[in-house]
Design a protein around this motif. Structure first.
Motif, mmCIF file in Angstrom:
data_model
loop_
_atom_site.group_PDB
_atom_site.id
_atom_site.type_symbol
_atom_site.label_atom_id
_atom_site.label_comp_id
_atom_site.label_asym_id
_atom_site.label_seq_id
_atom_site.Cartn_x
_atom_site.Cartn_y
_atom_site.Cartn_z
ATOM 1 N N UNK A 154 0.817 -1.206 0.000
ATOM 2 C CA UNK A 154 0.000 0.000 0.000
ATOM 3 C C UNK A 154 0.853 1.260 0.000
ATOM 4 N N UNK A 155 2.084 1.165 0.526
ATOM 5 C CA UNK A 155 2.967 2.335 0.509
ATOM 6 C C UNK A 155 3.290 2.731 -0.924
ATOM 7 N N UNK A 156 3.554 1.733 -1.767
ATOM 8 C CA UNK A 156 3.808 2.019 -3.182
ATOM 9 C C UNK A 156 2.553 2.552 -3.862
ATOM 10 N N UNK A 198 12.094 10.396 -1.631
ATOM 11 C CA UNK A 198 11.831 11.121 -0.398
ATOM 12 C C UNK A 198 11.347 12.532 -0.691
ATOM 13 N N UNK A 199 11.976 13.208 -1.672
ATOM 14 C CA UNK A 199 11.544 14.554 -2.028
ATOM 15 C C UNK A 199 10.098 14.551 -2.501
ATOM 16 N N UNK A 208 1.300 5.862 12.391
ATOM 17 C CA UNK A 208 0.179 6.486 11.679
ATOM 18 C C UNK A 208 0.139 7.982 11.998
ATOM 19 N N UNK A 209 1.279 8.619 12.026
ATOM 20 C CA UNK A 209 1.382 10.058 12.221
ATOM 21 C C UNK A 209 2.397 10.596 11.219
ATOM 22 N N UNK A 210 2.365 11.907 10.949
ATOM 23 C CA UNK A 210 3.346 12.458 10.006
ATOM 24 C C UNK A 210 4.761 12.086 10.453
ATOM 25 N N UNK A 211 5.587 11.551 9.553
ATOM 26 C CA UNK A 211 6.904 11.053 9.950
ATOM 27 C C UNK A 211 7.843 12.166 10.409
ATOM 28 N N UNK A 214 12.257 0.632 -0.173
ATOM 29 C CA UNK A 214 11.489 1.816 -0.589
ATOM 30 C C UNK A 214 10.253 2.069 0.255
ATOM 31 N N UNK A 215 10.335 1.824 1.548
ATOM 32 C CA UNK A 215 9.259 2.193 2.460
ATOM 33 C C UNK A 215 9.761 3.265 3.420
ATOM 34 N N UNK A 216 8.851 4.168 3.794
ATOM 35 C CA UNK A 216 9.247 5.338 4.584
ATOM 36 C C UNK A 216 8.672 5.250 5.991
ATOM 37 N N UNK A 217 9.516 5.550 7.002
ATOM 38 C CA UNK A 217 9.120 5.490 8.405
ATOM 39 C C UNK A 217 9.769 6.643 9.174
ATOM 40 N N UNK A 218 9.265 6.874 10.395
ATOM 41 C CA UNK A 218 10.010 7.692 11.351
ATOM 42 C C UNK A 218 11.252 6.885 11.758
#
Length: 864
Positions: free
Chosen positions: A561-563, A608-609, A623-626, A635-639
């Motif tokens: 789902x991230x993609x 990322x940009x 589930x909050x803005x990183x 290629x997945x984005x996290x805090x």
């Protein structure tokens, strides 16, 4: 240092809605033992549902599953052999488990038998069955003769019912009790404190709030039987009278003056006659005539003498030892015992601080409500000092930062009342800020929000947990009784939700003409893409469709789902302005094979940009803005903190795709684009995008008609706001910008400047949709332009109602800019579905055919 207002409301984030939307069905159950019961105080009586809670940080067993009874008191743990098999499946979001202790004549002092019912998405059935089988657990499924022994209500309701009430019969009984309540009775605020006349609807709300806080009725779903108290939903029995549910959800529409109503409630704490009324409520001696929604009519004098003993016992038990110390406090020279002090804690986003302070100044007599602002450097270390105030204001981020501090004075106080303003912020019950407010000690609890349901029923679970509304404050119960039936289109799920909302909430909308607001109209302006934009959009959409269809065919839609979100974001950015996107868009689309971007630093940086300029991407873990963004080799984005913590306590794999992952596979995000990066550039480099041109045309037409009219332009892309500044300035508009990078002081200054009347002042405010969507007053404007649609209509409504609220004198016109023949039109359909769900949740009983938003909505968005 002043606390920065970088807090972005984590409401209706696409990542949460997608990750929780897969429908689950009963796969079967396994039998297990609850062990370690001699170490815990929780008890089980008869057949009873129990809560199963993962405890990954347990120092003795990282697979530990805690067992809680209906009162959320720990009973023990699931035995290790079973937890070792189920916990990895739970952590991977492949299964949801529900525990039920069956009826048993003999009780073992060391263990209690328990049935663990396992729910999963249908496509995950083969995987889950294989893992359970390999783990040596006998799975009892529907094809097994022993399945008839299941105590699950989902199973029992399919069989003949004769000797027990079904869940729906129980809800119907509660519904009938709610329906018997009489009309609201208006209550005047104390004139010794409140100097403003309230509208009738505010006085009625005040009466309801007071009734909810002081009623001695048993909580919903509890009955007194033969001297014991039984929860008729879970069969839990106790000889201790349960605490009344003192509080609820105050969900009046935005702009109806909830803050003034709440200040009036707080003011009543200082009024002697109000204290006398509270005593009448608690002793059952209130004169007949006062009533409130969600409760029974006030008792006549002398009624319910039988409950007196229980009432006295309840009062004794409700005061934790040490919560109110002996001695006296002095406030402005007035001496009072601590038991007389009634301090209210208000938790809100930083942007709402100014609203509360302004409302205090406008509506209360100076000095009557002693107020302390607890945030930033303004934090006392003395809990006793906080008790000296009538009102303490703090933020969700402040509470979150202090959750780990044992010495936090906020945690040491037993608050008279806790009010969560903009309570939808805690919709993710697992987030640290949500846990912080749930753990507060308070006698009365209020969740206040004009948009309590933004995405679906899961939004309400955190509110139930904060209110301590048992048993719905335990996720297992909530999922089994409400959320799963809703997701599967079962009408009982919606009717149950309606009963719950009628029982504990108040909701009035502005369309009821309660305050005579000027008319609000919403128009949709459809925009044709320019030829170059259309070619790029069509090319991107075609490739995105193929990619998503590949995920669907492989059964990996939710894992990727991230993609999917990334592709949807790209399409939406093209609709807004292709200047938001990297120049080589095609290379950013993922293939069906997971690409290791660690060897491609340019691609890594562009990914990322691409995401950091949008305000709509959340860390999939919290589930909050990183914050402190990192991207994985998959290629997945996290805090950074979230993914590091996850890797430490799990088998070192990506939470989304389960690929093996170590700290060396994490990459830091490049610095966020600064304002300087955008200065000097017009939209799309040399010419306006089709949307920017349409907006400029609308603004010029409005100015020609009424030169002094002020407008607010909302966008969810901060970079877009900056791109609009230059062309608007060239067209002669005086603009201001309001976004999430501004601290509370700077934001208040911008709002004040925008309020200056006449053509000499600013006439256009460029505002971030989400960072400006709550807690501020923009009634100086009468025109609102929504530059792009957002998944969640509630976020848009929050933004609109910054303008259309009490204090607005002009008719308000809302214009939504929608790109024709694009994903934006499909987002509108998704919005309408969510609006319907929110309306039905508070509406009449018996609505049919409504399902919560599910994975099928992805197919709609991608035109599949």
């Amino acid at each position: 240092m002043e606390e920065d207002d970088d807090f972005v409301d984590p409401t209706d984030q696409a990542s949460q809605s997608l990750s929780s939307s897969s429908e689950t069905y009963l796969l079967g159950f396994v039998c297990a033992n609850i062990v370690g019961i001699k170490y815990y105080s929780g008890t089980i009586s008869g057949r009873e549902m129990v809560g199963l809670v993962r405890e990954p940080l347990n120092p003795y067993d990282q697979n530990a599953i805690r067992v809680l009874n209906t009162r959320t008191v720990q009973v023990g743990h699931i035995e290790r052999s079973v937890a070792a098999v189920l916990s990895p499946l739970i952590d991977a979001n492949l299964i949801v488990v529900e525990g039920i202790v069956p009826k048993s004549r003999a009780r073992n002092q060391f263990k209690i038998p328990c049935q663990i019912h396992i729910f999963a998405a249908i496509e995950a059935f083969p995987t889950v069955k294989e893992v359970i089988s390999d783990g040596g657990l006998p799975l009892i499924s529907e094809s097994n003769a022993s399945f008839a022994l299941s105590e699950s209500m989902a199973v029992k309701e399919k069989r003949d019912k004769s000797s027990y009430k079904t869940v729906d019969e129980i809800f119907k009984l509660v519904d009938e009790n709610v329906s018997k309540s009489c009309a609201l009775e208006a209550l005047e605020p104390p004139r010794s404190v409140i100097k403003t006349d309230l509208f009738v609807h505010q006085k009625e709300a005040l009466g309801w709030l007071v009734h909810r806080e002081n009623s001695g009725d048993l909580p919903p779903f509890w009955e007194e039987k033969d001297g014991a108290f039984v929860n008729i939903l879970t069969n839990y029995s106790t000889d201790v009278r349960p605490e009344p549910l003192r509080g609820g959800i105050f969900a009046d529409d935005m702009g109806l003056g909830k803050t003034l109503t709440l200040l009036s409630l707080i003011a009543l704490d200082k009024d002697p006659s109000a204290r006398n009324k509270e005593k009448c409520y608690e002793t059952g001696e209130l004169d007949e005539g006062f009533s409130g929604s969600g409760g029974k009519k006030g008792k006549r004098r002398g009624a319910n003498k039988k409950a007196t003993g229980s009432q006295k016992r309840r009062k004794t038990e409700s005061t934790p030892s040490g919560a109110l110390g002996k001695g006296k406090s002095v406030v402005d020279g007035i001496t009072a015992t601590l038991t007389d002090i009634k301090t209210t804690l208000v938790v809100c986003p930083p942007s709402v601080f100014s609203t509360w302070i302004k409302q205090l100044e406008e509506h209360t007599k100076s000095g009557t409500l002693k107020t302390y602002m607890y945030y930033g450097d303004r934090r006392t270390n003395d809990a006793e000092e906080l008790k000296m105030y009538d009102l303490v204001l703090t933020t969700y981020t402040t509470l979150s930062s202090e959750e780990v501090l044992e010495c936090s004075p906020i945690k040491k106080v037993e608050w008279w009342r806790v009010i969560l303003d903009e309570a939808h912020i805690i919709k993710n019950a697992s987030a640290k800020q949500s846990q912080a407010v749930m753990n507060l000690v308070a006698k009365r609890r209020w969740a206040v929000t004009g948009t309590p349901i933004q995405n679906g029923s899961q939004d309400l679970f955190a509110l139930m947990a904060f209110l301590h509304f048992e048993p719905f404050s335990i996720k297992n119960y909530w999922q089994g009784l409400v959320q799963r039936p809703l997701a599967q289109g079962n009408n009982s799920g919606l009717s149950r939700l309606q009963v719950l909302m009628a029982t504990i909430s108040m909701r009035r909308t502005k369309d009821k003409e309660l305050i005579g607001l000027p008319k609000k109209t919403i128009d949709t302006c459809y925009v044709e893409l320019l030829k170059e934009e259309r070619e790029l959009y069509d090319q991107m959409e075609e490739k995105a469709k193929k990619t998503v269809q590949g995920y669907i065919n492989d059964g990996g839609l939710m894992l990727n789902y991230s993609n999917v979100l990334r592709m949807i974001l790209l399409l939406r950015q093209i609709c807004t302005d292709k200047a938001l996107c990297p120049s080589d868009l095609i290379s950013l689309l993922p293939s069906n094979n997971i690409e290791d971007v660690s060897n491609n630093p340019e691609l890594l940086q562009k990914l990322v940009e691409l995401l950091q300029d949008g305000e709509d991407f959340d860390c999939p873990i919290c589930i909050s803005p990183p914050t402190d963004v990192v991207i994985t080799c998959c290629a997945h984005i996290f805090c950074r903190a979230c993914i590091l913590k996850t890797l430490q306590r799990s088998k070192s794999c990506c939470p989304l795709c389960r690929r093996a992952l170590t700290e060396s596979d994490l990459f830091s995000a490049p610095p966020q684009s600064s304002e300087a990066d955008c200065n000097g550039f017009s939209s799309s480099g040399t010419s306006l995008s089709s949307k920017a041109a349409a907006l400029l045309k609308l603004l010029v037409a409005s100015r020609d008609q009424h030169p002094a009219t002020k407008s607010v332009v909302f966008s969810q892309f901060r970079k877009m706001l900056m791109l609009l500044e230059e062309p608007l300035k060239a067209a002669g508009f005086k603009t201001l910008r309001l976004d999430g990078t501004m601290n509370a002081r700077r934001r208040a200054k911008v709002i004040e400047e925008f309020g200056v009347p006449g053509t000499d002042g600013p006439t256009v405010l460029l505002a971030s949709l989400k960072a400006s969507g709550t807690g501020i007053n923009l009634t100086a404007a009468s025109r609102v332009y929504l530059f792009e649609p957002w998944w969640n209509p509630a976020v848009e409504e929050q933004a609109m109602d910054r303008v259309h609220r009490i204090g607005q004198k002009e008719e308000v016109k809302i214009v939504r800019l929608i790109t024709k023949d694009s994903i934006e039109e499909r987002i509108l359909k998704l919005q309408e579905k969510k609006k319907q769900f929110a309306r039905e949740a508070f509406g009449k009983r018996g609505a049919k055919g409504l399902r919560e938003v599910g994975a099928d909505d992805l197919r709609i968005l991608m035109s599949l």
